[in-house]
Write an enzyme that holds these catalytic residues in place. Structure first.
Site, PDB file in Angstrom:
ATOM      1  N   HIS A  80       0.820  -1.220   0.000  1.00 22.86           N
ATOM      2  CA  HIS A  80       0.000   0.000   0.000  1.00 22.86           C
ATOM      3  C   HIS A  80       0.859   1.277   0.000  1.00 22.86           C
ATOM      4  CE1 HIS A  80      -3.509  -2.516   1.038  1.00 22.86           C
ATOM      5  NE2 HIS A  80      -2.750  -3.083   1.953  1.00 22.86           N
TER       6      HIS A  80
HETATM    7  O1  RIB Z   1      -4.780   0.129   4.715  1.00 24.72           O
HETATM    8  C1  RIB Z   1      -3.383   0.099   4.506  1.00 24.72           C
HETATM    9  C2  RIB Z   1      -2.692   1.136   5.329  1.00 24.72           C
HETATM   10  O2  RIB Z   1      -2.886   0.848   6.709  1.00 24.72           O
HETATM   11  C3  RIB Z   1      -1.163   1.137   5.139  1.00 24.72           C
HETATM   12  O3  RIB Z   1      -0.663   2.424   5.383  1.00 24.72           O
HETATM   13  C4  RIB Z   1      -0.679   0.204   6.215  1.00 24.72           C
HETATM   14  O4  RIB Z   1       0.646   0.485   6.644  1.00 24.72           O
HETATM   15  C5  RIB Z   1      -1.636   0.529   7.319  1.00 24.72           C
HETATM   16  O5  RIB Z   1      -1.140   1.670   7.986  1.00 24.72           O
END
Ligand code: RIB
Ligand code: CA
Length: 322
Positions: free
Chosen positions: A245
């Site tokens: 992500h």
């Molecule tokens: O939903 C994904 C996000 O939430 C990313 O930033 C992961 O590190 C968590 O913080």
């Protein structure tokens, strides 16, 4: 001239890869890292940020930010995804750095930078909301807020059917950012636009070690940590790898063509019984409000994977020599 960036983060396995990607990339200069509670508590994210900065030989200051959401009191860390230490059990040497208070640090870095600063927020937005609330002049000087968070109707949530973790964790803080961006848009000021890189894109950004052959072959400090973490990171696991992500948000700063975006008005539901933390993207213009956000709609996955492999293996080679 590298673009100065501040990374606001809740490290966090995918955060760690994103910070490594930034450290490996000549397009940006990391002028500060600020920790926020999210994946794990601030008592872990702050030392994790400092230890990563040591590993990566980053000379920038590290700030200690919010230990919890602005008002919400029912959110929990993501131990199931990142482990209780935040790095899937991988232990870095404890840093001896003195951490500063995150908000005055962010404001000082923004005010003192000779070039406009991009804030890359890859955790809950509590620190970003604090900057906007307590240092509004500095916030208005931010070149762009690039966030990993939220989603669109084709993929909205990974915490509830409607909400992604970073927004769900502190929906009120996210609402502060999008309201701020809406105000800038309404005032006709080009300042402080927002790029939202949400689950609709990042859950397609699946990366496994099979996509990082040069990094794995390098076998240095970054390779060791990433290999361990990838084996202990439980975000959307599949045969094609795990959703990276945060690195997609960082990659969008390095190489904007890696994502496709649309310019839309976005607001955050922060009071819904079932939808708190939902990012509401007004594709059809029903709100009649000016667009305040560049919403990521697609990612060039081969280009993203190649960027990660190339940059992280080059970083690893550099760390091996140090
Ligand atoms: O939903 C994904 C996000 O939430 C990313 O930033 C992961 O590190 C968590 O913080
Ligand atoms: Ca994160």
């Amino acid at each position: 001239m590298p673009r100065p960036i501040i990374i606001d983060t809740d490290p966090g396995i995918d955060d760690a890869l994103a910070i490594m990607l930034a450290a490996a990339s000549p397009e940006v200069e990391v002028i500060g890292i600020t920790a926020v509670a999210g994946n794990v508590g601030l008592e872990k994210t702050a030392p994790n940020a400092a230890a990563l900065a040591d590993l990566l030989r980053l000379e920038c200051p590290v700030g200690r930010g919010a230990a919890g959401p602005l008002w919400r009191r029912d959110t929990k860390p993501a131990w199931d995804v990142h482990g209780e230490d935040g790095f899937g059990g991988y232990a870095l040497p404890v840093s001896g750095r003195e951490l500063e208070a995150a908000l005055p640090l962010m404001a000082r870095l923004i005010e003192e930078s000779p070039e406009p600063v991009t804030v890359v927020a890859i955790g809950p937005l509590t620190n970003v909301a604090g900057l906007i609330t307590h240092y509004p002049e500095a916030a208005r000087k931010v070149e762009r807020f690039v966030i990993m968070g939220g989603g669109t109707l084709d993929r909205l949530g990974n915490m509830t059917p409607a909400a992604e973790f970073n927004i769900y964790y502190d929906p009120d803080a996210a609402a502060v950012l999008f309201d701020f961006a809406a105000q800038q848009a309404a005032d006709g000021r080009a300042h402080a636009p927002v790029t939202m890189v949400g689950l609709n894109v990042t859950e397609r950004a699946l990366v496994g070690l099979q996509h990082l052959p040069d990094l794995v072959a390098s076998g240095g400090p970054a390779a060791k940590m990433i290999t361990h973490m990838m084996g202990n990171y439980h975000s959307e696991p599949s045969a094609d790898g795990m959703a990276q992500h945060d690195s997609v948000a960082l990659a969008a700063v390095l190489d904007p063509a890696i994502i496709e975006t649309g310019h839309h008005h976005v607001d955050v539901e922060n009071t819904g019984r079932l939808t708190s933390g939902m990012t509401v993207v007004d594709f059809a213009g029903y709100s009649g409000l000016k667009p305040n956000c560049d919403v990521a709609l697609a990612v060039d996955l081969p280009r993203f994977r190649d960027l990660l492999n190339t940059r992280l293996s080059a970083l690893d080679a550099r760390l091996k020599e140090a």
